[in-house]
Design an enzyme around this catalytic site. Structure first.
Site, mmCIF file in Angstrom:
data_model
loop_
_atom_site.group_PDB
_atom_site.id
_atom_site.type_symbol
_atom_site.label_atom_id
_atom_site.label_comp_id
_atom_site.label_asym_id
_atom_site.label_seq_id
_atom_site.Cartn_x
_atom_site.Cartn_y
_atom_site.Cartn_z
ATOM 1 N N ASP A 154 -18.041 1.633 -8.273
ATOM 2 C CA ASP A 154 -19.075 2.647 -8.095
ATOM 3 C C ASP A 154 -18.563 3.619 -7.030
ATOM 4 O O ASP A 154 -18.554 3.320 -5.849
ATOM 5 C CB ASP A 154 -20.389 1.988 -7.674
ATOM 6 C CG ASP A 154 -21.494 3.018 -7.462
ATOM 7 O OD1 ASP A 154 -21.226 4.225 -7.622
ATOM 8 O OD2 ASP A 154 -22.621 2.602 -7.132
ATOM 9 N N LYS A 187 -22.809 12.669 -6.866
ATOM 10 C CA LYS A 187 -22.768 13.464 -5.637
ATOM 11 C C LYS A 187 -21.818 14.671 -5.758
ATOM 12 O O LYS A 187 -22.233 15.716 -6.237
ATOM 13 C CB LYS A 187 -22.442 12.563 -4.447
ATOM 14 C CG LYS A 187 -23.565 11.509 -4.274
ATOM 15 C CD LYS A 187 -23.596 10.783 -2.957
ATOM 16 C CE LYS A 187 -24.913 10.018 -2.834
ATOM 17 N NZ LYS A 187 -24.792 8.569 -2.906
ATOM 18 N N TYR A 221 -24.739 -0.402 -2.207
ATOM 19 C CA TYR A 221 -25.878 0.268 -2.835
ATOM 20 C C TYR A 221 -25.401 0.926 -4.115
ATOM 21 O O TYR A 221 -24.359 1.591 -4.136
ATOM 22 C CB TYR A 221 -26.449 1.325 -1.888
ATOM 23 C CG TYR A 221 -27.605 2.117 -2.474
ATOM 24 C CD1 TYR A 221 -28.854 1.520 -2.665
ATOM 25 C CD2 TYR A 221 -27.445 3.459 -2.836
ATOM 26 C CE1 TYR A 221 -29.915 2.249 -3.194
ATOM 27 C CE2 TYR A 221 -28.508 4.188 -3.365
ATOM 28 C CZ TYR A 221 -29.740 3.584 -3.542
ATOM 29 O OH TYR A 221 -30.788 4.300 -4.070
HETATM 30 C C1 LIG Z 1 -25.760 7.735 -3.880
HETATM 31 C C2 LIG Z 1 -25.243 6.563 -4.582
HETATM 32 C C3 LIG Z 1 -25.835 6.088 -5.770
HETATM 33 C C4 LIG Z 1 -27.097 6.685 -6.337
HETATM 34 O O1 LIG Z 1 -26.952 8.010 -6.726
HETATM 35 P P1 LIG Z 1 -28.266 8.914 -6.882
HETATM 36 O O2 LIG Z 1 -27.721 10.236 -7.337
HETATM 37 O O3 LIG Z 1 -28.913 8.936 -5.541
HETATM 38 O O4 LIG Z 1 -29.115 8.272 -7.905
HETATM 39 C C5 LIG Z 1 -25.245 5.027 -6.407
HETATM 40 N N1 LIG Z 1 -24.134 4.443 -5.936
HETATM 41 C C6 LIG Z 1 -23.533 4.868 -4.802
HETATM 42 C C7 LIG Z 1 -22.281 4.211 -4.329
HETATM 43 C C8 LIG Z 1 -24.084 5.931 -4.076
HETATM 44 O O5 LIG Z 1 -23.497 6.325 -2.952
#
Ligand SMILES: *Cc1c(COP(=O)(O)O)cnc(C)c1O
Length: 457
Positions: free
Chosen positions: A264, A292, A169
């Protein structure tokens, strides 16, 4: 988040199974009332879909307060929390140092749309302690960070195609809301209404942990692949640990093809250690995204790379990216306070040891009773999968039917004062605020809940 994207819309309202456990259900009167009102204002009553509790029993709990490893809901129920706002709260809720720094900065105003010294301060904390980024750009969310990283890779390479992996994701930008079609290497199919097919076709989706699929994609789209994007440790659709050798081949393949490797690390960054999954595996990504944890609970994302690659971002270069609230001083303050704590010697060692002991003792209990359960963990991230497979490394390895067991466990845990994110596809987080006392209490609650879940196995 991926499977839950699909499943959460299935809906379980009106379908309230009888309580088969040995604890009464918690009272949710106030939460249910708030939810009814929220449904008038927001689609599904929420501002992010997984919060709607569609994959678990009952209506969502409206949280009133958090402190340390505890949260309290509108009905006054107290829980030991393992959701941690989905990852940011590595120090726990309402940490004194973070709170005080935020309040101090807020006395001077909340946003200027002009540079502040606080941006430098957070950037220095990150760049001085991280070998993977020389220059960075702050955004307001992880989604934005990843979306911008993809644009940067395309602008830098002059290519359009992006390879992503089924089961990872990367936020909700158009080109990443894409899932695999049928076949090993496929053009993505949109995983959300509203994403044009033509956008999805710029994204190639392959299974995780399968280097042949990657080779095939590069062969098929020779010279067209701007970037390969992967979660360093995929943790948004279960916890799908990849083989180190696989990641190394992935890195090599990118180098050979002039393709940028994007890690990511929005969920793994500063969670596994100050340098995330990249350092965990010794892989050197070309672009890294964080989010985060770096915001300490306020909205911050960021992407970074070598000075040379970042030189392509405007105003230095031709890749446009901006934000009214980017580098917001209050959010920077929270990040500074939180990351400063994480740099304390031994912080990660202590946290990770605590989490490992927690995960392993749950596993020992389940194994001793012959329960079909595996507790996967890395750092302070854990995932309980109702399976007897030794490893789960791809999205296809996950047994969707087993989520019924998670649903039952989730209810039993809430009834015992333990809050897990409301989906079996989501990982849990141990924070620095969880002490031995709470972890022992939680273990006992999990053991009892598993006994209920497996009573009729
Ligand atoms: C949470 C997350 C996102 C998205 O971040 P948001 O702050 O919710 O937009 C993208 N990539 C990864 C790996 C994530 O865990």
């Amino acid at each position: 988040m991926l499977e839950s994207l699909k499943k959460m819309f299935a809906g379980n309202e009106g379908d309230i199974p009888v309580n088969t456990g040995n604890k009464p259900d918690i009272s949710r009167e106030k939460s249910a009332e708030l939810y009814e009102r929220a449904k008038k204002y927001f689609p599904g009553g929420v501002n992010s879909p997984v919060r709607a509790f569609k994959s678990v029993y009952g209506t969502p709990l409206f949280i009133q307060k958090g402190d340390g490893c505890y949260v309290w809901d509108a009905d006054g129920n107290q829980f030991i929390d393992f959701c941690g706002s989905w990852g940011p709260l590595i120090l726990g809720h309402n940490h004194q140092k973070v709170r005080e720094k935020v309040i101090e900065v807020m006395h001077s105003g909340m946003s200027f749309g002009a540079p502040t010294a606080l941006e430098n301060e957070l950037a220095e904390l990150i760049i001085k302690n991280n070998r993977f980024v020389e220059k960075i750009r702050f955004t307001s969310s992880g989604t934005e960070a990843v979306m911008s990283a993809i644009r940067l890779a395309r602008g830098y390479t002059g290519r359009d195609k992006v390879i992503k992996f089924e089961g990872c994701y990367h936020g909700h930008s158009d080109s990443l809301l894409v899932k695999a079609g049928s076949g090993l290497v496929t053009f993505g199919e949109t995983s959300s209404a509203g994403v044009p097919k033509s956008f999805a076709e710029e994204t190639i989706v392959v299974p995780l942990n399968d280097i042949q699929a990657v080779y095939q994609a590069f062969e098929q789209f020779n010279g067209q692949v701007a970037a390969v994007i992967i979660e360093g440790i995929p943790a948004n659709n279960g916890l799908l640990m990849q083989d180190e050798a696989y990641l190394r081949l992935l890195e090599m393949t990118c180098r050979e093809n002039g393709t940028l490797l994007i890690f990511d690390e929005v969920i793994t960054g500063f969670r596994l250690g100050f340098e995330g999954a990249a350092a965990h595996y010794g892989i050197k990504p070309d672009i890294v995204t964080y989010g985060k944890i770096i915001g300490g609970g306020l909205p911050v994302g960021m992407y970074g790379a070598s000075a040379e690659i970042m030189g392509h971002i405007s105003p230095d270069g031709g890749v446009y990216q901006a934000g009214t609230l980017s580098g917001n001083p209050v959010a920077m303050a929270a990040g500074i306070a939180q990351l400063t704590e994480l740099l304390r010697p031994g912080f990660y060692k202590e946290l990770n040891a605590k989490a490992a002991e927690f995960a392993e003792s749950i596993q020992r209990f389940a194994t001793a009773r012959n329960y079909k359960l595996k507790v996967f963990y890395v750092g302070s991230i854990f995932w309980m999968a109702f399976t007897d497979k030794e490893k789960i490394q791809t999205a296809a390895d996950i047994d969707h039917a087993s989520m019924e067991k998670f649903k039952m466990m989730h209810r039993e845990l809430l009834n015992r004062g333990i809050y897990f994110g409301p989906s079996g596809y989501e990982v849990g987080f141990v924070s620095a605020a969880h002490t031995k006392i709470e972890l022992e209490k939680t273990k006992r609650a999990i053991f009892e809940s598993l006994d209920v879940v497996f009573r009729n196995k």
